[in-house]
Design a protein around this motif. Structure first.
Motif, PDB file in Angstrom:
ATOM      1  N   MET A   1      -1.481  -5.073  -0.527  1.00  0.00           N
ATOM      2  CA  MET A   1      -1.639  -6.481  -0.165  1.00  0.00           C
ATOM      3  C   MET A   1      -1.679  -7.386  -1.390  1.00  0.00           C
ATOM      4  SD  MET A   1      -4.279  -6.352   3.056  1.00  0.00           S
ATOM      5  CE  MET A   1      -5.518  -5.407   2.191  1.00  0.00           C
ATOM      6  N   VAL A   2      -2.046  -6.827  -2.530  1.00  0.00           N
ATOM      7  CA  VAL A   2      -2.103  -7.629  -3.756  1.00  0.00           C
ATOM      8  C   VAL A   2      -0.698  -7.977  -4.229  1.00  0.00           C
ATOM      9  CG1 VAL A   2      -2.820  -7.613  -6.176  1.00  0.00           C
ATOM     10  CG2 VAL A   2      -4.326  -6.663  -4.437  1.00  0.00           C
ATOM     11  N   ALA A   3       0.222  -7.032  -4.111  1.00  0.00           N
ATOM     12  CA  ALA A   3       1.601  -7.235  -4.561  1.00  0.00           C
ATOM     13  C   ALA A   3       2.546  -6.859  -3.423  1.00  0.00           C
ATOM     14  CB  ALA A   3       1.887  -6.402  -5.805  1.00  0.00           C
ATOM     15  N   PRO A   4       2.666  -7.710  -2.411  1.00  0.00           N
ATOM     16  CA  PRO A   4       3.455  -7.340  -1.219  1.00  0.00           C
ATOM     17  C   PRO A   4       4.934  -7.149  -1.489  1.00  0.00           C
ATOM     18  CG  PRO A   4       2.833  -9.657  -1.155  1.00  0.00           C
ATOM     19  CD  PRO A   4       2.062  -9.040  -2.281  1.00  0.00           C
ATOM     20  N   GLY A   5       5.439  -7.646  -2.609  1.00  0.00           N
ATOM     21  CA  GLY A   5       6.851  -7.486  -2.915  1.00  0.00           C
ATOM     22  C   GLY A   5       7.192  -6.166  -3.578  1.00  0.00           C
ATOM     23  N   ALA A   6       6.187  -5.375  -3.910  1.00  0.00           N
ATOM     24  CA  ALA A   6       6.442  -4.086  -4.575  1.00  0.00           C
ATOM     25  C   ALA A   6       6.951  -3.066  -3.568  1.00  0.00           C
ATOM     26  CB  ALA A   6       5.160  -3.580  -5.236  1.00  0.00           C
ATOM     27  N   ASN A   7       7.707  -2.111  -4.062  1.00  0.00           N
ATOM     28  CA  ASN A   7       8.149  -0.985  -3.239  1.00  0.00           C
ATOM     29  C   ASN A   7       7.040   0.058  -3.214  1.00  0.00           C
ATOM     30  OD1 ASN A   7      10.796  -2.066  -2.875  1.00  0.00           O
ATOM     31  ND2 ASN A   7      11.303  -1.370  -4.940  1.00  0.00           N
ATOM     32  N   ILE A   8       6.557   0.409  -2.026  1.00  0.00           N
ATOM     33  CA  ILE A   8       5.406   1.296  -1.906  1.00  0.00           C
ATOM     34  C   ILE A   8       5.835   2.627  -1.305  1.00  0.00           C
ATOM     35  CG2 ILE A   8       3.119   1.604  -0.896  1.00  0.00           C
ATOM     36  CD1 ILE A   8       2.850  -1.423  -0.822  1.00  0.00           C
ATOM     37  N   PHE A   9       5.439   3.705  -1.960  1.00  0.00           N
ATOM     38  CA  PHE A   9       5.699   5.055  -1.498  1.00  0.00           C
ATOM     39  C   PHE A   9       4.354   5.744  -1.308  1.00  0.00           C
ATOM     40  CE2 PHE A   9       9.201   3.543  -3.968  1.00  0.00           C
ATOM     41  CZ  PHE A   9      10.333   3.975  -3.289  1.00  0.00           C
ATOM     42  N   LYS A  10       4.081   6.214  -0.107  1.00  0.00           N
ATOM     43  CA  LYS A  10       2.786   6.815   0.190  1.00  0.00           C
ATOM     44  C   LYS A  10       2.902   8.332   0.271  1.00  0.00           C
ATOM     45  CE  LYS A  10       1.124   2.824   2.818  1.00  0.00           C
ATOM     46  NZ  LYS A  10       0.565   2.348   4.108  1.00  0.00           N
ATOM     47  N   TYR A  11       1.872   8.996  -0.255  1.00  0.00           N
ATOM     48  CA  TYR A  11       1.780  10.438  -0.180  1.00  0.00           C
ATOM     49  C   TYR A  11       0.483  10.792   0.532  1.00  0.00           C
ATOM     50  CZ  TYR A  11       5.546  10.758  -3.617  1.00  0.00           C
ATOM     51  OH  TYR A  11       6.749  10.657  -4.272  1.00  0.00           O
ATOM     52  N   GLY A  12       0.555  11.603   1.578  1.00  0.00           N
ATOM     53  CA  GLY A  12      -0.646  12.020   2.277  1.00  0.00           C
ATOM     54  C   GLY A  12      -1.530  12.867   1.389  1.00  0.00           C
ATOM     55  N   TYR A  13      -2.833  12.757   1.604  1.00  0.00           N
ATOM     56  CA  TYR A  13      -3.781  13.470   0.747  1.00  0.00           C
ATOM     57  C   TYR A  13      -3.538  14.979   0.779  1.00  0.00           C
ATOM     58  CZ  TYR A  13      -8.190  15.057  -1.229  1.00  0.00           C
ATOM     59  OH  TYR A  13      -9.142  15.675  -2.018  1.00  0.00           O
ATOM     60  N   LEU A  14      -3.217  15.522   1.955  1.00  0.00           N
ATOM     61  CA  LEU A  14      -3.017  16.963   2.088  1.00  0.00           C
ATOM     62  C   LEU A  14      -1.561  17.375   1.912  1.00  0.00           C
ATOM     63  CD1 LEU A  14      -5.396  17.664   5.113  1.00  0.00           C
ATOM     64  CD2 LEU A  14      -5.860  17.946   2.665  1.00  0.00           C
ATOM     65  N   ASP A  15      -0.715  16.406   1.643  1.00  0.00           N
ATOM     66  CA  ASP A  15       0.705  16.700   1.434  1.00  0.00           C
ATOM     67  C   ASP A  15       0.881  17.285   0.040  1.00  0.00           C
ATOM     68  OD1 ASP A  15       3.407  16.778   1.154  1.00  0.00           O
ATOM     69  OD2 ASP A  15       3.762  14.651   1.568  1.00  0.00           O
TER      70      ASP A  15
END
Length: 222
Positions: A1-15
């Motif tokens: 939410m701080v930098a909404p223009g950034a490209n975000i890639f999420k990794y699950g904790y157990l992944d």
């Protein structure tokens, strides 16, 4: 939410998948701990390696034990923290009660870890306000992503800056006049200030008028 223009890639904790760096600036947020040796966690070892190589900015939550960063808790060390101490593009982030101003100073949240006696940790430690009364979110896990967002915003202005340069810019621009009884053992470099980091008078990085699209990786916990 701080930098909404950034490209975000999420990794699950157990992944168990490994971190893959993207084109452009990479910012890895690590709002969690690892108590087993990093040799058992290839992904976390890759995160630490990137911080030491200066190929990615790593924002690491300081943890919520009300103790010194890097000290054991009930006999267990946070191996991810230990691996990042001294890394040139890693930032430890502690939580403040609220965002401070010179007229309304703030203090370290009672639960937040602090840099303590280690000069390396002091040098790479920032704080930001976590106003749980407004968001119902508490903890350094919610402080570290704010600094990750600040780094992404800086990249949109200083498009040729390296991860280490942006890391240093954030650390060098920290404020101490917004903190109650500022002491580096408690607050490290001080309270992160996006406006100061972006201000021409406080920067040593060349500004560029056209921001390029850059990568932003968010590690588990964001």
């Amino acid at each position: 939410m701080v930098a909404p223009g950034a490209n975000i890639f999420k990794y699950g904790y157990l992944d168990g998948s490994s971190i893959g760096l993207q084109d452009g600036l990479n910012i890895i947020n690590a709002s969690y701990r690892i108590i087993e040796p990093l040799s058992q966690h290839p992904r976390e070892q890759a995160i630490v390696d990137a911080a030491w190589a200066g190929t990615a900015i790593v924002t690491k939550s300081a943890d919520n034990r009300s103790s010194e960063v890097g000290r054991p808790h009930e006999g267990d060390f946070d191996e991810l923290t230990l691996g990042l101490i001294g890394a040139p593009s890693a930032i430890f982030v502690g939580a403040l009660d609220h965002n401070g101003t010179p007229g309304n100073k703030t203090r370290l949240a009672r639960y937040s870890n602090y840099p303590g006696s280690n000069p390396e940790v002091r040098n790479q430690f920032l704080t930001v306000g976590v106003e749980g009364d407004k968001t119902d979110l508490y903890g350094t896990s919610h402080a570290a992503p704010v600094v990750a967002g600040y780094a992404a915003i800086l990249d949109s202005k200083f498009t040729s800056a390296t991860p280490t340069q942006i890391t240093n810019q954030l650390l060098d621009a920290a404020r101490t006049d917004t903190l109650v009884n500022y002491n580096p053992a408690t607050y490290g470099r001080g309270e992160a200030s996006l406006s100061r980091a972006l201000a021409p008078v406080s920067t040593r990085l060349p500004p560029y008028p056209h921001a390029s699209e850059r990568g932003w990786i968010a590690a588990p916990g964001l």
